[in-house]
Scaffold this motif. Structure first.
Motif, PDB file in Angstrom:
ATOM      1  N   VAL A 188      25.836 -27.257 -35.269  1.00  0.00           N
ATOM      2  CA  VAL A 188      24.676 -28.292 -34.932  1.00  0.00           C
ATOM      3  C   VAL A 188      25.275 -28.660 -33.407  1.00  0.00           C
ATOM      4  N   ARG A 189      24.164 -28.372 -32.666  1.00  0.00           N
ATOM      5  CA  ARG A 189      24.486 -28.263 -31.045  1.00  0.00           C
ATOM      6  C   ARG A 189      24.088 -29.731 -30.544  1.00  0.00           C
ATOM      7  N   ALA A 190      22.902 -30.364 -31.265  1.00  0.00           N
ATOM      8  CA  ALA A 190      22.326 -31.404 -30.687  1.00  0.00           C
ATOM      9  C   ALA A 190      21.473 -32.288 -31.932  1.00  0.00           C
ATOM     10  N   VAL A 191      21.221 -33.405 -31.584  1.00  0.00           N
ATOM     11  CA  VAL A 191      20.336 -34.290 -32.837  1.00  0.00           C
ATOM     12  C   VAL A 191      19.598 -35.168 -31.992  1.00  0.00           C
ATOM     13  N   SER A 192      18.563 -35.632 -32.600  1.00  0.00           N
ATOM     14  CA  SER A 192      17.385 -36.432 -31.956  1.00  0.00           C
ATOM     15  C   SER A 192      17.041 -37.367 -33.138  1.00  0.00           C
ATOM     16  N   PRO A 193      16.768 -38.699 -32.812  1.00  0.00           N
ATOM     17  CA  PRO A 193      16.038 -39.552 -34.041  1.00  0.00           C
ATOM     18  C   PRO A 193      14.929 -39.040 -34.604  1.00  0.00           C
ATOM     19  N   ASN A 194      14.603 -39.299 -35.852  1.00  0.00           N
ATOM     20  CA  ASN A 194      13.302 -39.001 -36.678  1.00  0.00           C
ATOM     21  C   ASN A 194      13.103 -39.982 -37.595  1.00  0.00           C
ATOM     22  N   THR A 195      11.969 -40.849 -37.382  1.00  0.00           N
ATOM     23  CA  THR A 195      11.854 -42.149 -37.999  1.00  0.00           C
ATOM     24  C   THR A 195      10.556 -41.761 -39.079  1.00  0.00           C
ATOM     25  N   LEU A 196      10.741 -41.730 -40.512  1.00  0.00           N
ATOM     26  CA  LEU A 196       9.760 -41.436 -41.390  1.00  0.00           C
ATOM     27  C   LEU A 196       8.871 -42.479 -41.569  1.00  0.00           C
ATOM     28  N   VAL A 197       7.770 -42.839 -41.558  1.00  0.00           N
ATOM     29  CA  VAL A 197       6.842 -43.793 -41.840  1.00  0.00           C
ATOM     30  C   VAL A 197       5.737 -43.259 -42.769  1.00  0.00           C
ATOM     31  N   VAL A 198       5.045 -44.166 -43.422  1.00  0.00           N
ATOM     32  CA  VAL A 198       3.905 -44.075 -44.226  1.00  0.00           C
ATOM     33  C   VAL A 198       2.542 -44.430 -43.300  1.00  0.00           C
ATOM     34  N   THR A 245      20.827 -32.074 -21.067  1.00  0.00           N
ATOM     35  CA  THR A 245      20.856 -32.272 -19.653  1.00  0.00           C
ATOM     36  C   THR A 245      19.823 -33.432 -19.390  1.00  0.00           C
ATOM     37  N   HIS A 246      18.406 -32.806 -19.685  1.00  0.00           N
ATOM     38  CA  HIS A 246      17.060 -33.876 -19.902  1.00  0.00           C
ATOM     39  C   HIS A 246      17.241 -34.670 -20.812  1.00  0.00           C
ATOM     40  N   ARG A 247      17.782 -35.873 -20.784  1.00  0.00           N
ATOM     41  CA  ARG A 247      18.116 -36.769 -21.856  1.00  0.00           C
ATOM     42  C   ARG A 247      16.432 -37.428 -22.217  1.00  0.00           C
ATOM     43  N   GLU A 248      15.682 -37.252 -21.301  1.00  0.00           N
ATOM     44  CA  GLU A 248      14.226 -38.023 -21.582  1.00  0.00           C
ATOM     45  C   GLU A 248      13.781 -37.075 -22.781  1.00  0.00           C
ATOM     46  N   LEU A 249      14.229 -36.089 -23.040  1.00  0.00           N
ATOM     47  CA  LEU A 249      13.558 -35.347 -24.301  1.00  0.00           C
ATOM     48  C   LEU A 249      14.272 -35.703 -25.822  1.00  0.00           C
ATOM     49  N   GLY A 250      15.142 -36.733 -25.381  1.00  0.00           N
ATOM     50  CA  GLY A 250      15.804 -37.645 -26.602  1.00  0.00           C
ATOM     51  C   GLY A 250      16.833 -36.870 -27.593  1.00  0.00           C
ATOM     52  N   TRP A 251      17.660 -35.925 -26.718  1.00  0.00           N
ATOM     53  CA  TRP A 251      18.522 -35.300 -27.403  1.00  0.00           C
ATOM     54  C   TRP A 251      19.957 -35.707 -27.192  1.00  0.00           C
ATOM     55  N   ARG A 252      20.871 -35.671 -28.152  1.00  0.00           N
ATOM     56  CA  ARG A 252      22.463 -35.995 -27.706  1.00  0.00           C
ATOM     57  C   ARG A 252      23.213 -35.039 -28.168  1.00  0.00           C
ATOM     58  N   PRO A 253      24.246 -34.408 -27.890  1.00  0.00           N
ATOM     59  CA  PRO A 253      25.385 -33.695 -28.175  1.00  0.00           C
ATOM     60  C   PRO A 253      25.797 -33.810 -29.626  1.00  0.00           C
ATOM     61  N   ALA A 254      25.995 -32.859 -30.362  1.00  0.00           N
ATOM     62  CA  ALA A 254      26.632 -32.815 -31.548  1.00  0.00           C
ATOM     63  C   ALA A 254      27.271 -31.706 -32.108  1.00  0.00           C
ATOM     64  N   ASN A 255      28.330 -31.307 -31.426  1.00  0.00           N
ATOM     65  CA  ASN A 255      29.071 -30.065 -31.556  1.00  0.00           C
ATOM     66  C   ASN A 255      29.786 -30.129 -32.992  1.00  0.00           C
ATOM     67  N   ARG A 256      29.278 -29.443 -34.121  1.00  0.00           N
ATOM     68  CA  ARG A 256      29.952 -29.632 -35.437  1.00  0.00           C
ATOM     69  C   ARG A 256      29.381 -28.655 -36.446  1.00  0.00           C
ATOM     70  N   PRO A 257      30.215 -28.161 -37.262  1.00  0.00           N
ATOM     71  CA  PRO A 257      29.645 -27.205 -38.268  1.00  0.00           C
ATOM     72  C   PRO A 257      28.577 -27.878 -38.891  1.00  0.00           C
ATOM     73  N   ALA A 258      27.301 -26.731 -39.357  1.00  0.00           N
ATOM     74  CA  ALA A 258      26.211 -27.323 -39.882  1.00  0.00           C
ATOM     75  C   ALA A 258      26.328 -28.249 -40.981  1.00  0.00           C
ATOM     76  N   GLY A 259      27.217 -28.108 -41.933  1.00  0.00           N
ATOM     77  CA  GLY A 259      27.318 -28.922 -43.156  1.00  0.00           C
ATOM     78  C   GLY A 259      28.149 -30.089 -43.143  1.00  0.00           C
ATOM     79  N   ASP A 260      28.670 -30.400 -42.012  1.00  0.00           N
ATOM     80  CA  ASP A 260      29.537 -31.378 -41.615  1.00  0.00           C
ATOM     81  C   ASP A 260      28.777 -32.558 -41.454  1.00  0.00           C
ATOM     82  N   ASP A 261      28.027 -33.400 -42.328  1.00  0.00           N
ATOM     83  CA  ASP A 261      27.497 -34.749 -41.860  1.00  0.00           C
ATOM     84  C   ASP A 261      28.266 -35.800 -42.459  1.00  0.00           C
TER      85      ASP A 261
END
Length: 298
Positions: free
Chosen positions: A158-168, A282-298
């Protein structure tokens, strides 16, 4: 026919279940596909297909070999891209895959800004449900996936994460008169992660409302705007509809749900892929932040 071409014929036969369909995908004759499968079977020493009426089906050995063939072809393409890109990353290739919502609403801005910075990098994008995109990464058919949470056991990073809000959301006339147990719920295609989340939400509410499957993200949103029912979506993906008043956010116990988008690469990414990851971080306006970790490591 080269070994790669033979492997490709087997992979397409496994995917389509038909010599004719495999030949059409490969733009070759049916006899070429049949010859390729026969040559592979002779090389391996075991039958790869059985006759099935007028058609053919893979034997268990053929199915197992097709799984390896898919990974071999993916790794070979990745190796070529890595070698060429190492010498000149700004003229490399990036193979992307994304779930539908991310492909339609998150990647366009990212890819537009990336292409303006690196116009000579070749980009390829596959869009599909999570049940399609994650196996593509596992088989090395793509370099980077943009989707929800990766499946457990995936050998990836996992290289980066960004918020995702689910609504009805639903049409404005439901704002003050909404009953989640009796209003029609518009559902995504089978295999969609958000469909599974919506079904789980209804189970938690202990309701069994009418449901209508419309398939894609665009279809369920259009259906909600037209008044067909309500649907669970990423708030970011319907922001313009909410701002215009075409849709309203509805109160449902258990929502909003906080999830996250993930950008996931192979454990050893190509140089061009690393340029894309660096660009979005680098372009934080895109909403992403770093998350260098194995894919199953939540």
């Amino acid at each position: 026919m080269t070994t790669n071409a033979r492997l490709r014929a087997l992979v397409e036969l496994a995917a389509t279940g038909s010599v004719r369909a495999a030949a059409q995908r490969l733009v070759v004759t049916e006899s070429s596909v049949s010859s390729a499968i026969s040559a592979l079977a002779a090389e391996i020493g075991v039958p790869l297909v059985d006759r099935d009426g007028r058609g053919v089906r893979l034997t268990p050995a053929g199915e197992r070999y097709a799984d390896y063939a898919r990974r071999i072809l993916g790794l070979h393409a990745e190796a070529l891209s890595a070698a060429r890109g190492e010498a000149d990353p700004e003229h490399g290739t990036i193979r992307l895959a994304a779930v539908t919502t991310a492909g339609e609403h998150m990647l366009p801005d990212l890819l537009t800004s990336f292409r303006s910075r690196y116009p000579h990098i070749a980009l390829g994008l596959e869009v599909g449900p999570r049940g399609v995109v994650w196996p593509m990464l596992a088989a090395h058919e793509v370099d980077l996936v943009v989707a929800g949470r990766p499946p457990d056991g995936l050998d990836a990073l996992v290289r980066a994460v960004s918020p995702n809000t689910l609504v009805v959301v639903g049409p404005p006339d439901l704002r003050d008169d909404f009953d989640p147990g009796h209003t029609t719920w518009l559902q995504r295609e089978t295999g969609s992660g958000i469909r599974a989340t919506a079904v789980s939400l209804l189970d938690t509410l202990d309701v069994a409302p009418p449901q209508l499957s419309l398939g894609s993200h665009g279809a369920v949103v259009a259906g909600a705007v037209a008044g067909l029912g309500v649907t669970l979506v990423s708030r970011q993906s319907v922001r313009r509809h909410l701002e215009s008043g075409a849709l309203v956010e509805l109160r449902v116990p258990g929502t909003p749900m906080q999830r996250a988008w993930h950008v996931v690469s192979q454990p050893t990414a190509t140089a061009a892929t690393n340029l894309l990851v660096r660009h979005l971080l680098t372009h934080r306006e895109l909403g992403w932040r770093p998350a260098n970790r194995p894919a199953g490591d939540d």
